[in-house]
Write an enzyme that holds these catalytic residues in place. Structure first.
Site, short mmCIF file in Angstrom:
data_model
loop_
_atom_site.label_atom_id
_atom_site.label_comp_id
_atom_site.label_asym_id
_atom_site.label_seq_id
_atom_site.Cartn_x
_atom_site.Cartn_y
_atom_site.Cartn_z
N TYR A 10 0.82 -1.22 0.00
CA TYR A 10 0.00 0.00 0.00
C TYR A 10 0.86 1.27 0.00
CZ TYR A 10 -3.39 3.40 1.92
OH TYR A 10 -4.18 4.49 2.17
N ILE A 11 1.70 1.44 1.00
CA ILE A 11 2.46 2.69 1.09
C ILE A 11 3.63 2.69 0.10
CG2 ILE A 11 3.66 4.28 2.67
CD1 ILE A 11 2.17 2.84 5.00
N ASN A 31 7.98 -9.73 -1.98
CA ASN A 31 7.74 -11.18 -2.10
C ASN A 31 6.26 -11.48 -2.34
OD1 ASN A 31 6.54 -10.73 0.36
ND2 ASN A 31 7.83 -12.14 1.53
N SER A 123 5.86 3.37 13.28
CA SER A 123 4.41 3.57 13.44
C SER A 123 4.12 4.33 14.72
CB SER A 123 3.75 2.19 13.50
OG SER A 123 2.44 2.29 13.96
N TYR A 147 3.49 -6.78 17.18
CA TYR A 147 3.73 -5.90 16.03
C TYR A 147 4.40 -4.61 16.50
CZ TYR A 147 2.85 -2.31 12.53
OH TYR A 147 3.02 -1.25 11.64
N LYS A 151 8.42 -3.04 15.94
CA LYS A 151 8.82 -1.69 15.46
C LYS A 151 9.75 -1.04 16.47
CE LYS A 151 6.53 -1.56 11.60
NZ LYS A 151 7.27 -1.61 10.34
P1 NAD Z 1 1.59 -3.67 3.02
O1 NAD Z 1 1.38 -5.01 3.62
O2 NAD Z 1 0.59 -3.18 2.05
O3 NAD Z 1 3.04 -3.59 2.34
C1 NAD Z 1 4.14 -4.34 2.79
C2 NAD Z 1 4.73 -5.03 1.58
O4 NAD Z 1 5.87 -5.76 1.98
C3 NAD Z 1 3.76 -6.02 0.93
O5 NAD Z 1 3.72 -5.77 -0.45
C4 NAD Z 1 4.37 -7.40 1.22
O6 NAD Z 1 4.11 -8.32 0.19
C5 NAD Z 1 5.84 -7.05 1.36
N1 NAD Z 1 6.61 -7.93 2.23
C6 NAD Z 1 6.30 -8.36 3.48
N2 NAD Z 1 7.28 -9.12 3.98
C7 NAD Z 1 8.26 -9.16 3.03
C8 NAD Z 1 9.53 -9.77 2.96
N3 NAD Z 1 10.01 -10.50 3.97
N4 NAD Z 1 10.27 -9.60 1.84
C9 NAD Z 1 9.80 -8.86 0.80
N5 NAD Z 1 8.60 -8.26 0.81
C10 NAD Z 1 7.83 -8.40 1.92
O7 NAD Z 1 1.75 -2.64 4.22
P2 NAD Z 1 1.80 -1.05 4.18
O8 NAD Z 1 0.53 -0.56 4.77
O9 NAD Z 1 2.21 -0.58 2.86
O10 NAD Z 1 2.93 -0.81 5.26
C11 NAD Z 1 4.28 -0.64 4.88
C12 NAD Z 1 5.13 -0.49 6.13
O11 NAD Z 1 4.64 0.60 6.90
C13 NAD Z 1 5.09 -1.72 7.05
O12 NAD Z 1 6.38 -1.89 7.60
C14 NAD Z 1 4.11 -1.30 8.13
O13 NAD Z 1 4.37 -1.95 9.35
C15 NAD Z 1 4.38 0.18 8.23
N6 NAD Z 1 3.23 0.93 8.74
C16 NAD Z 1 2.01 0.81 8.12
C17 NAD Z 1 0.92 1.49 8.61
C18 NAD Z 1 -0.44 1.37 7.97
O14 NAD Z 1 -1.43 1.71 8.61
N7 NAD Z 1 -0.57 0.90 6.76
C19 NAD Z 1 1.05 2.32 9.75
C20 NAD Z 1 2.32 2.43 10.34
C21 NAD Z 1 3.40 1.72 9.83
C1 UD1 Z 2 -4.45 0.34 14.08
C2 UD1 Z 2 -3.46 -0.56 14.79
C3 UD1 Z 2 -2.16 0.20 14.97
C4 UD1 Z 2 -1.61 0.72 13.62
C5 UD1 Z 2 -2.71 1.61 13.00
C6 UD1 Z 2 -2.33 2.15 11.65
C7 UD1 Z 2 -4.84 -2.00 16.24
C8 UD1 Z 2 -5.22 -2.30 17.66
N1 UD1 Z 2 -4.00 -0.94 16.07
O1 UD1 Z 2 -4.69 1.40 14.91
O2 UD1 Z 2 -1.17 -0.64 15.53
O3 UD1 Z 2 -0.44 1.47 13.81
O4 UD1 Z 2 -3.91 0.82 12.85
O5 UD1 Z 2 -2.28 1.11 10.73
O6 UD1 Z 2 -5.21 -2.68 15.32
N2 UD1 Z 2 -12.67 1.32 14.23
C9 UD1 Z 2 -14.01 0.99 14.33
N3 UD1 Z 2 -14.49 -0.03 13.57
C10 UD1 Z 2 -13.71 -0.74 12.69
C11 UD1 Z 2 -12.33 -0.39 12.59
C12 UD1 Z 2 -11.86 0.63 13.39
O7 UD1 Z 2 -14.75 1.60 15.10
O8 UD1 Z 2 -14.20 -1.67 12.04
C13 UD1 Z 2 -12.16 2.44 15.02
C14 UD1 Z 2 -11.07 2.06 16.02
O9 UD1 Z 2 -11.61 1.66 17.23
C15 UD1 Z 2 -10.28 3.38 16.09
C16 UD1 Z 2 -10.45 4.00 14.69
O10 UD1 Z 2 -11.59 3.37 14.13
O11 UD1 Z 2 -10.88 4.26 17.01
C17 UD1 Z 2 -9.25 3.73 13.78
O12 UD1 Z 2 -8.99 2.33 13.78
P1 UD1 Z 2 -7.83 1.68 12.85
O13 UD1 Z 2 -8.04 2.11 11.44
O14 UD1 Z 2 -7.83 0.23 13.12
O15 UD1 Z 2 -6.49 2.37 13.34
P2 UD1 Z 2 -5.85 2.44 14.82
O16 UD1 Z 2 -6.81 2.07 15.86
O17 UD1 Z 2 -5.19 3.76 14.94
#
Ligand code: NAD
Ligand code: UD1
Length: 335
Positions: A10-11, A31, A123, A147, A151
């Site tokens: 995604y990101i 992967n 995160s 998780y 981090k």
């Molecule tokens: P995502 O799952 O969409 O992207 C991660 C990508 O990494 C995927 O395409 C997956 O196939 C690949 N991948 C996983 N393990 C691998 C490996 N061992 N080797 C090669 N590729 C691998 O997730 P995202 O939302 O894009 O998040 C990206 C990063 O940002 C992650 O490290 C996640 O923990 C961090 N992050 C995400 C969020 C969020 O809400 N999306 C918030 C905070 C931090």
């Molecule tokens: C989640 C993760 C956090 C991660 C962040 C960004 C958990 C416990 N925490 O947090 O580790 O860094 O996403 O990816 O999973 N909500 C509802 N109904 C739903 C889904 C969510 O009410 O079906 C509410 C939640 O209670 C929260 C808000 O929406 O108040 C946002 O939820 P979410 O998108 O899961 O993000 P975080 O809670 O911030």
């Protein structure tokens, strides 16, 4: 040339576009454990150029080394990892293996290849249950699940590593809640199974894939009783990585920065905003609080603005419109 690990996720996919917009070339490594190969042709369509892609795992040292041998990599943006809190509680070893050992492998390979600029996806989860909002980078850190701990461990590893190698450039970027999609609607978030996060769930309700949203908690000490978060458009987040790379073109060092907007929105405010963007009704019901959730989590993004010259600019309306546009054009995600 920049190596983007997890670059079809995604990101990572949005960051590939932001880098291309900024005139940088990238190699994408993934992967496909949580992404789809279709993403590559979509990124190429948006950028107007074929993407360089290597299928592989960051824990595969030989594969990683071959990338550094083959391409003139100058920096790595490390997105690859696992990201589901619930899954991490069920499968902690997989999370430590992928997120912690995977990162160590990338650093080790970079060191051998003499590449010294590293951007890490951290995160807001590392702030645990924050005592105050908005959250500044120097607030206490803690983890409540594997998780989050993975981090935090990597952040500590990076601190130790930098002590031993002060000629490196390391940026720890702590993301708040990424939402939205590229405005073309060609790429976006494609959760597997039932979405854990709010916006993907809301958009699946809006499109009719799910009947109603369950709101976890209505009795938080917030403006309307529902949880408050700092939602940030994924393209703003992506551009934050470009800003971090630009920073290292001028300066050296170790920086830790929040990437958020500095504004919190409640679940009910997000529902309203999405209804306005989609012209669809989002039915919802209230349920118990979700375990591990906090009432409010939003950033103080001042440091990123001051040091990186970066500021999120896309508003909540744009976040919802772009999520909806992506959902409308891709009923079943990339499948
Ligand atoms: P995502 O799952 O969409 O992207 C991660 C990508 O990494 C995927 O395409 C997956 O196939 C690949 N991948 C996983 N393990 C691998 C490996 N061992 N080797 C090669 N590729 C691998 O997730 P995202 O939302 O894009 O998040 C990206 C990063 O940002 C992650 O490290 C996640 O923990 C961090 N992050 C995400 C969020 C969020 O809400 N999306 C918030 C905070 C931090
Ligand atoms: C989640 C993760 C956090 C991660 C962040 C960004 C958990 C416990 N925490 O947090 O580790 O860094 O996403 O990816 O999973 N909500 C509802 N109904 C739903 C889904 C969510 O009410 O079906 C509410 C939640 O209670 C929260 C808000 O929406 O108040 C946002 O939820 P979410 O998108 O899961 O993000 P975080 O809670 O911030």
């Amino acid at each position: 040339m920049i190596l983007i690990t997890g670059g079809t996720g995604y990101i990572g996919s949005h960051t590939a576009i932001a880098l291309s917009n900024a005139g940088s070339k990238a190699v994408i490594l993934d992967n496909f454990s949580n992404s789809n190969f279709t993403v590559l042709s979509r990124i190429s369509r948006i950028c107007g150029a074929q993407q360089i892609f290597v299928k592989g795992d960051v824990r595969d040292a030989a594969r990683l080394t071959s990338i550094f041998d083959q391409f003139p990599i100058t920096a790595v943006i490390h997105f690859a990892g696992l990201k589901s809190v619930g899954e991490s509680v069920q499968q902690p070893l997989e999370y430590y293996d992928n997120n912690v050992l995977g990162t160590a492998k990338v650093l080790e390979t970079m060191r051998r290849a003499n590449v010294k600029t590293f951007i890490f996806s951290s995160s807001a989860t590392v702030y645990g249950n924050p005592r105050n909002v908005p959250i500044k980078e120097n607030y206490p850190l803690s983890a409540t699940n594997p998780y989050g701990r993975s981090k935090l461990i990597v952040e500590n590893i990076l601190t130790d590593f930098y002590q031993s190698s002060p000629d490196w450039n390391i940026a720890v970027l702590r993301y708040f809640n990424p939402v939205g999609a590229h405005e073309s609607g060609l790429i976006g978030e494609d959760p597997k199974g039932v979405p854990n996060n709010l916006l993907p769930y809301i958009s699946q309700v809006a499109i009719g894939l799910r009947s109603k949203l369950t709101i976890f908690g209505s009795d938080y000490p917030t403006i309307d009783g529902t949880g408050v978060r700092d939602y940030i458009h994924v393209m703003d987040l992506a551009e934050g990585h470009v800003a971090a790379l630009n920073y290292f073109n001028k300066k050296q060092g170790f920086i830790t920065a929040n990437l958020g907007t500095g504004h919190g929105y409640s679940v009910l405010e997000m529902v309203k905003a999405f209804e306005a963007a989609s012209s669809r009704k989002i039915p919802y019901e209230f349920a118990e609080r979700r375990r591990g959730d906090v009432a409010e989590c939003w950033s103080d993004p001042t440091f990123a603005r001051e040091i990186l010259g970066w500021k999120a600019s896309r508003k909540i309306e744009k976040m919802c419109t772009d999520s909806w546009h992506w959902q409308l054009q891709n009923l079943k995600g990339f499948k």
